[in-house]
Design an enzyme around this catalytic site. Structure first.
Site, PDB file in Angstrom:
ATOM      1  N   CYS A   2      27.095  50.680  23.656  1.00 42.07           N
ATOM      2  CA  CYS A   2      26.947  50.908  22.287  1.00 42.07           C
ATOM      3  C   CYS A   2      28.571  51.481  21.792  1.00 42.07           C
ATOM      4  O   CYS A   2      28.933  52.379  22.319  1.00 42.07           O
ATOM      5  CB  CYS A   2      26.046  51.498  21.570  1.00 42.07           C
ATOM      6  SG  CYS A   2      24.367  51.196  22.036  1.00 42.07           S
ATOM      7  N   ARG A  27      31.787  47.046  23.694  1.00 41.63           N
ATOM      8  CA  ARG A  27      30.889  47.787  24.341  1.00 41.63           C
ATOM      9  C   ARG A  27      29.210  47.467  23.802  1.00 41.63           C
ATOM     10  O   ARG A  27      28.424  48.119  24.538  1.00 41.63           O
ATOM     11  CB  ARG A  27      30.925  49.268  23.425  1.00 41.63           C
ATOM     12  CG  ARG A  27      32.271  49.884  23.718  1.00 41.63           C
ATOM     13  CD  ARG A  27      32.427  51.134  22.762  1.00 41.63           C
ATOM     14  NE  ARG A  27      31.564  52.268  23.440  1.00 41.63           N
ATOM     15  CZ  ARG A  27      31.820  53.088  24.381  1.00 41.63           C
ATOM     16  NH1 ARG A  27      33.324  53.140  24.903  1.00 41.63           N
ATOM     17  NH2 ARG A  27      31.251  53.992  24.753  1.00 41.63           N
ATOM     18  N   TRP A  74      24.375  47.964  22.112  1.00 39.05           N
ATOM     19  CA  TRP A  74      24.026  47.235  23.404  1.00 39.05           C
ATOM     20  C   TRP A  74      22.594  47.550  23.618  1.00 39.05           C
ATOM     21  O   TRP A  74      22.395  49.006  23.944  1.00 39.05           O
ATOM     22  CB  TRP A  74      25.043  47.333  24.661  1.00 39.05           C
ATOM     23  CG  TRP A  74      24.578  46.686  25.828  1.00 39.05           C
ATOM     24  CD1 TRP A  74      25.180  45.497  26.188  1.00 39.05           C
ATOM     25  CD2 TRP A  74      23.890  47.083  26.953  1.00 39.05           C
ATOM     26  NE1 TRP A  74      24.887  45.267  27.411  1.00 39.05           N
ATOM     27  CE2 TRP A  74      23.939  45.913  27.821  1.00 39.05           C
ATOM     28  CE3 TRP A  74      23.164  48.296  27.138  1.00 39.05           C
ATOM     29  CZ2 TRP A  74      23.445  46.329  29.026  1.00 39.05           C
ATOM     30  CZ3 TRP A  74      22.636  48.239  28.339  1.00 39.05           C
ATOM     31  CH2 TRP A  74      22.679  47.290  29.333  1.00 39.05           C
ATOM     32  N   ASN A 100      25.126  56.429  20.832  1.00 39.13           N
ATOM     33  CA  ASN A 100      25.550  56.011  21.888  1.00 39.13           C
ATOM     34  C   ASN A 100      24.894  56.781  23.123  1.00 39.13           C
ATOM     35  O   ASN A 100      25.214  57.895  23.366  1.00 39.13           O
ATOM     36  CB  ASN A 100      27.120  55.611  22.155  1.00 39.13           C
ATOM     37  CG  ASN A 100      27.463  55.381  23.563  1.00 39.13           C
ATOM     38  OD1 ASN A 100      28.569  55.816  24.142  1.00 39.13           O
ATOM     39  ND2 ASN A 100      26.806  54.758  24.232  1.00 39.13           N
ATOM     40  N   GLY A 101      24.114  56.302  23.968  1.00 37.68           N
ATOM     41  CA  GLY A 101      23.505  56.952  25.078  1.00 37.68           C
ATOM     42  C   GLY A 101      21.848  56.870  25.210  1.00 37.68           C
ATOM     43  O   GLY A 101      21.551  55.661  24.703  1.00 37.68           O
ATOM     44  N   GLU A 479      35.838  39.534  43.585  1.00 35.75           N
ATOM     45  CA  GLU A 479      36.171  39.692  42.276  1.00 35.75           C
ATOM     46  C   GLU A 479      36.222  38.275  41.665  1.00 35.75           C
ATOM     47  O   GLU A 479      35.995  38.143  40.275  1.00 35.75           O
ATOM     48  CB  GLU A 479      37.525  40.428  42.344  1.00 35.75           C
ATOM     49  CG  GLU A 479      38.302  40.491  40.989  1.00 35.75           C
ATOM     50  CD  GLU A 479      37.617  41.432  39.721  1.00 35.75           C
ATOM     51  OE1 GLU A 479      36.432  41.734  40.117  1.00 35.75           O
ATOM     52  OE2 GLU A 479      37.826  41.245  38.307  1.00 35.75           O
ATOM     53  N   LYS A 483      33.920  37.343  38.252  1.00 34.02           N
ATOM     54  CA  LYS A 483      34.776  36.589  37.151  1.00 34.02           C
ATOM     55  C   LYS A 483      34.024  35.469  36.583  1.00 34.02           C
ATOM     56  O   LYS A 483      33.826  35.350  35.196  1.00 34.02           O
ATOM     57  CB  LYS A 483      36.331  36.569  37.263  1.00 34.02           C
ATOM     58  CG  LYS A 483      37.104  37.664  37.061  1.00 34.02           C
ATOM     59  CD  LYS A 483      37.482  38.393  36.104  1.00 34.02           C
ATOM     60  CE  LYS A 483      36.566  39.255  35.648  1.00 34.02           C
ATOM     61  NZ  LYS A 483      36.760  40.650  36.392  1.00 34.02           N
ATOM     62  N   GLU A 486      30.455  36.369  35.280  1.00 36.51           N
ATOM     63  CA  GLU A 486      30.597  36.969  34.009  1.00 36.51           C
ATOM     64  C   GLU A 486      30.838  36.171  32.807  1.00 36.51           C
ATOM     65  O   GLU A 486      30.497  36.191  31.570  1.00 36.51           O
ATOM     66  CB  GLU A 486      31.754  37.998  33.849  1.00 36.51           C
ATOM     67  CG  GLU A 486      31.203  39.286  34.735  1.00 36.51           C
ATOM     68  CD  GLU A 486      32.388  40.192  34.819  1.00 36.51           C
ATOM     69  OE1 GLU A 486      32.187  41.405  34.466  1.00 36.51           O
ATOM     70  OE2 GLU A 486      33.881  39.892  35.029  1.00 36.51           O
ATOM     71  N   HIS A 502      26.913  33.085  58.851  1.00 39.74           N
ATOM     72  CA  HIS A 502      25.774  33.943  59.091  1.00 39.74           C
ATOM     73  C   HIS A 502      24.846  33.818  57.853  1.00 39.74           C
ATOM     74  O   HIS A 502      24.119  34.588  57.562  1.00 39.74           O
ATOM     75  CB  HIS A 502      26.260  35.409  59.120  1.00 39.74           C
ATOM     76  CG  HIS A 502      26.893  35.673  60.552  1.00 39.74           C
ATOM     77  ND1 HIS A 502      26.304  35.727  61.816  1.00 39.74           N
ATOM     78  CD2 HIS A 502      28.199  35.950  60.878  1.00 39.74           C
ATOM     79  CE1 HIS A 502      27.060  35.780  62.593  1.00 39.74           C
ATOM     80  NE2 HIS A 502      28.458  36.197  62.064  1.00 39.74           N
ATOM     81  N   LYS A 601      31.685  46.441  28.062  1.00 41.34           N
ATOM     82  CA  LYS A 601      32.735  46.693  28.856  1.00 41.34           C
ATOM     83  C   LYS A 601      32.642  48.460  29.477  1.00 41.34           C
ATOM     84  O   LYS A 601      33.173  48.560  30.647  1.00 41.34           O
ATOM     85  CB  LYS A 601      34.247  46.789  28.095  1.00 41.34           C
ATOM     86  CG  LYS A 601      35.297  47.172  28.840  1.00 41.34           C
ATOM     87  CD  LYS A 601      36.599  46.282  28.248  1.00 41.34           C
ATOM     88  CE  LYS A 601      37.740  46.408  29.284  1.00 41.34           C
ATOM     89  NZ  LYS A 601      37.480  45.507  30.130  1.00 41.34           N
TER      90      LYS A 601
HETATM   91  C1  G6P Z   1      31.666  47.297  33.408  1.00 40.82           C
HETATM   92  C2  G6P Z   1      32.608  46.216  32.816  1.00 40.82           C
HETATM   93  C3  G6P Z   1      33.721  46.037  33.997  1.00 40.82           C
HETATM   94  C4  G6P Z   1      34.086  47.320  34.694  1.00 40.82           C
HETATM   95  C5  G6P Z   1      33.087  48.158  35.089  1.00 40.82           C
HETATM   96  C6  G6P Z   1      33.651  49.480  35.436  1.00 40.82           C
HETATM   97  O1  G6P Z   1      30.808  46.749  33.945  1.00 40.82           O
HETATM   98  O2  G6P Z   1      32.075  45.013  32.252  1.00 40.82           O
HETATM   99  O3  G6P Z   1      34.673  44.991  33.426  1.00 40.82           O
HETATM  100  O4  G6P Z   1      34.906  46.827  35.802  1.00 40.82           O
HETATM  101  O5  G6P Z   1      32.132  48.449  33.881  1.00 40.82           O
HETATM  102  O6  G6P Z   1      34.148  50.092  34.407  1.00 40.82           O
HETATM  103  P1  G6P Z   1      35.577  50.891  34.437  1.00 40.82           P
HETATM  104  O7  G6P Z   1      35.684  51.433  32.955  1.00 40.82           O
HETATM  105  O8  G6P Z   1      34.664  52.234  35.032  1.00 40.82           O
HETATM  106  O9  G6P Z   1      36.463  50.522  35.209  1.00 40.82           O
END
Ligand code: G6P
Length: 606
Positions: A2, A27, A74, A100-101, A479, A483, A486, A502, A601
Site C-alpha cells: 500500500c 505499491r 494492495w 500501510n502494514g 530472473e 520477468k 510477472e 532430472h 513493488k
Molecule cells: C517485490 C518486487 C520485486 C523485488 C522484490 C524485492 O517482489 O515486485 O521487483 O525484486 O520485491 O524488493 P527489494 O526492494 O527488496 O529489492
C-alpha cells in the site's frame, strides 16, 4: 504494501494527493481513496481500482481543502471493495486514517471496540485505529494522548497518516516497521510512503523512525516519541529529479527503465572505478575497512530480483574475492537457526530498502553482532540506515513493478564489491577495464529491440516456458523466467541446464519452448549438449548467444546475439534481451506491464 500520502499547506490538497498516489501505485492498485478537510468536515472518497478511477470519480465533486491524506491499496485483510478501501474513519467521522502494514491483533481489538458500541463498516485491520483513537478521546484525553494510547495497544506493522477534524492545522504521522517519509516544503509539508511521491515537490525529506509521531503543520514539523519527548530528526537531501520519475516518450516505465540500463551501469561505477590504476573506491565501505579485512565468510540475503542478483554475487565473491559465500531468501533465513562464526559478514540487497523480510534478517544479523552491509537503491531508506555500511546503487527511482535497471546496478555493485574485498588484485585490472565497456555493449543489445519484439510476437501463444542457463547464467535463467511470469502471466521455470535431465525434460514437447542462455564461455559446450537433447524431443529452442556463434545459431529456432564479454559480466548482457522479451510478450497480450496483477513493488508486510 500500500502507498500512503498526506498534505498540509498553501495548495489545494487533492491534486497533490492524487499525483502522489499515482507515483506510489507500484505499491498496490486494488483501490484508492482520499480524505480532505473541507469547511470543517472530513470528506472521504474511495474507488475500486487504480488511482485514475478515483480521479475520474472526483471530477464533479468539490473536495477543496488544504489538509488531506490518501491511500492506494494492495489488499491484505478484506477483498478490494469500496468499503474496504482506505481512508477509514471512526463512528463520528472526526478521525480519518490511512495505513500501510498489518495490525496483527485487530480481531481482539475489534471485538473489544464492538462490545463498547463501535460500528465497523469494513473487513480491514486498519479500521480499529480510528475507533481506538475515538475510544480514548471519549475518555477525556487530548488527541496526542489518545493516539499514543492507541499505538501502545496495536501490534504489528504500520505507517499511519491521520487527520482529525478538531485539529484542522495538523497532519499526524507515525510508523512501526513500515516506511514513511515527511517531505519538507516552504509553506507546505508532505507525507509519503517513499520519496518517489515527493519528486517535483521537495527534495528535503525526513525518514521517520519506529515509534515516532510527526505533528506537521504548513510551516513546521515536530517529532515526538511515545513518551511525548521531542525526537531529533535529520533532513536528508534527495538526488532524484522529476525527469527520472516520468515516462518521457516511453509507453511504459518498464521500457524506459530497461533502456536506462547503459546509463545506470555507468552511474553505478562512476567515480568509483579507475581501471588504469586497478582501483575500486567504495566510500560507503571505508568506515568498516578494518573489519572487512577480517571477513572470512559472506552471507547474502534478499528477496525477488535482488535475491537473483545475490546468486550471481555468490559466483563473483567466490571467483574474484575467493571468499566462501552463500545466498538465502530473506524470508527463509529469518526462521533458520544457522550457526554463525566470527568473521561472517551479511550483505543485504534491496532496491527499495524497505522489504519486510530483508529488514527482519538484517535485525537478526545485528543481534548476532555480525558486520552488516547493504546494497540499496533508495537513499535514506530503512535498510540503508540500519546496516553498518553499504553501497548505494545510484540507479535512480525504479517505478515499474518488475525490477529491471536496479538489477543491473546491483550486479555492478557486486562486481565492484568483489574486487574491493579481494586481497589478490593481480587479475582484477582486466575486469575493471571490461566494466567500463559494458554500457556500450548493453546499447548494442538494446539496438536489437525490434528483433526481440518480433520474437515475442511469435511466442505470445505459448502457455509455458523453460529458461536454462549455467554458472553465471543460471541465476539469469531464474530472473528471465521471473520477468516473463510477472509481466505476461505465462508459466515459466528457470533451471540450471545441468539439472534439466532430472525432471524438466519430461515437460518438453512441440508446445513447450526453451529459452537457452548460451554465451560462449567455460560451460557452453555442456549447454549445447542439453539443447541437442531438447531438439531431439521436438522442443522449440530460442537462444541468447555470443555474436558470431554459428554453432548455437544452427541449433536454435531463433537467436538473439549479445556481445562477447568476460564470464562474470555475462549476466549484465544476457538479462537485457530477457527483460525486453518479457516486456514485449506482456504488452503484446495487452497487459499493464508497469502494474502487473497481484504484485507490488515493495513488499513491506510478511
Ligand atoms: C517485490 C518486487 C520485486 C523485488 C522484490 C524485492 O517482489 O515486485 O521487483 O525484486 O520485491 O524488493 P527489494 O526492494 O527488496 O529489492
Amino acid at each position: 504494501m500500500c502507498g500512503i500520502v498526506g498534505y498540509i499547506g498553501k495548495e489545494e490538497a487533492l491534486p497533490v494527493l492524487i499525483n502522489g498516489l499515482k507515483a506510489l501505485e507500484y505499491r498496490g492498485y486494488d483501490s484508492a481513496g482520499v480524505a480532505i478537510l473541507v469547511d470543517g468536515e472530513i470528506k472521504v472518497k474511495k474507488s475500486v481500482g487504480q488511482v485514475k478511477v478515483l480521479e475520474k470519480d472526483l471530477e464533479h465533486e468539490k473536495f477543496l481543502g488544504h489538509l488531506g491524506i490518501g491511500h492506494t491499496r494492495w489488499a491484505t485483510h478484506g477483498a478490494p471493495t469500496e468499503s474496504n478501501a482506505h481512508p477509514h474513519t471512526d463512528c463520528s467521522g472526526r478521525i480519518s486514517v490511512v495505513h500501510n502494514g498489518i495490525i496483527e491483533n485487530y480481531k481482539e481489538l475489534k471485538k473489544y471496540l464492538e462490545t463498547a458500541g463501535h460500528k465497523f463498516t469494513s473487513e480491514t485491520d486498519t479500521e480499529v485505529v480510528p475507533h481506538l483513537i475515538e475510544n480514548f478521546l471519549k475518555q477525556g484525553n487530548n488527541f496526542d494522548t489518545a493516539l499514543i494510547d492507541t499505538l501502545k495497544m496495536v501490534k504489528g506493522a504500520y505507517a499511519l497518516a491521520i487527520i482529525d477534524r478538531d485539529n484542522p492545522e495538523t497532519l499526524y504521522a507515525t510508523k512501526l516497521s513500515s516506511p514513511l517519509v515527511v517531505g519538507a516544503g516552504v509553506g507546505e509539508n508532505f507525507l509519503a510512503s517513499d520519496p518517489s511521491a515527493l519528486i517535483g515537490k521537495t527534495k528535503k525529506v525526513i525518514y521517520l523512525k519506529d515509534g515516532e509521531i510527526a505533528k506537521i503543520n504548513s510551516r513546521d514539523i515536530r517529532v515526538i516519541n511515545l513518551e511525548k519527548e521531542v525526537s531529533p530528526f535529520e533532513i536528508i537531501q534527495l538526488e532524484w529529479n522529476l525527469e527520472q520519475a516520468q515516462k518521457g516518450d516511453y509507453p511504459h516505465f518498464m521500457l524506459k527503465e530497461i533502456f536506462e540500463g547503459p546509463e545506470v551501469v555507468r552511474a553505478t561505477f562512476r567515480g568509483r572505478v579507475r581501471s588504469s590504476k586497478n582501483l575500486v573506491k567504495l566510500g560507503g565501505l571505508e568506515q568498516v575497512r578494518e573489519r572487512l579485512k577480517e571477513v572470512k565468510r559472506i552471507i547474502i540475503l534478499a528477496c525477488g530480483t535482488s535475491y537473483y542478483a545475490g546468486l550471481i554475487g555468490e559466483y563473483l565473491f567466490e571467483e574474484i574475492t575467493k571468499l566462501p559465500t552463500e545466498v538465502h531468501f530473506a524470508s527463509e533465513f529469518r526462521y533458520r537457526d544457522e550457526p554463525f562464526d566470527e568473521g561472517t559478514a551479511v550483505i543485504v540487497i534491496s532496491q527499495s530498502g524497505e522489504t519486510a523480510d530483508t529488514l527482519a534478517v538484517l535485525e537478526k544479523a545485528k543481534k548476532q553482532d555480525l558486520l552488516t552491509l547493504g546494497i540499496v537503491n533508495t537513499v535514506g531508506s530503512t535498510i540503508a540506515r540500519e546496516t553498518d555500511a553499504g553501497v548505494y546503487n545510484h540507479a535512480g527511482p525504479e517505478i515499474g513493478v518488475a525490477s529491471t535497471k536496479a538489477f543491473l546496478s546491483q550486479l555492478t555493485v557486486l562486481i565492484m564489491m568483489a574486487i574491493y574485498l579481494s586481497k589478490d588484485k593481480s587479475s582484477t585490472k582486466v575486469i575493471l577495464k571490461e566494466l567500463e565497456d559494458i554500457p556500450a555493449k548493453i546499447e548494442k543489445i538494446l539496438a536489437q529491440s525490434d528483433n526481440i519484439k518480433k520474437l515475442a510476437e511469435k511466442c505470445r501463444g505459448y502457455d509455458n516456458f523453460l529458461f536454462l542457463g549455467r554458472r553465471y547464467n543460471y541465476p539469469v535463467a531464474l530472473e528471465g523466467a521471473l520477468k516473463l511470469k510477472e509481466i505476461s502471466y505465462i508459466h515459466a521455470e528457470g533451471y540450471g541446464a545441468g539439472e534439466m535431465k532430472h525432471g524438466p525434460i519430461a515437460m518438453i514437447s512441440e508446445d513447450f519452448p526453451t529459452m537457452a542462455i548460451i554465451p560462449q564461455n567455460s560451460v557452453s559446450d555442456k549447454m549445447l549438449s542439453n539443447i541437442e537433447e531438447i531438439k531431439a524431443r521436438k522442443g522449440p529452442v530460442f537462444v541468447i548467444a555470443t555474436e558470431g556463434d554459428e554453432r548455437s545459431a544452427s541449433l536454435a529456432n531463433e537467436v538473439i546475439y549479445v556481445p562477447k564479454t568476460l564470464e562474470p559480466f555475462e549476466p549484465l548482457l544476457t538479462i537485457v534481451p530477457l527483460q525486453l522479451f518479457a516486456y514485449y510478450v506482456g504488452t503484446n497480450k495487452g497487459f499493464d506491464v508497469d502494474k502487473p496483477r497481484n504484485l507490488a513493488k515493495s513488499v513491506t508486510v510478511e
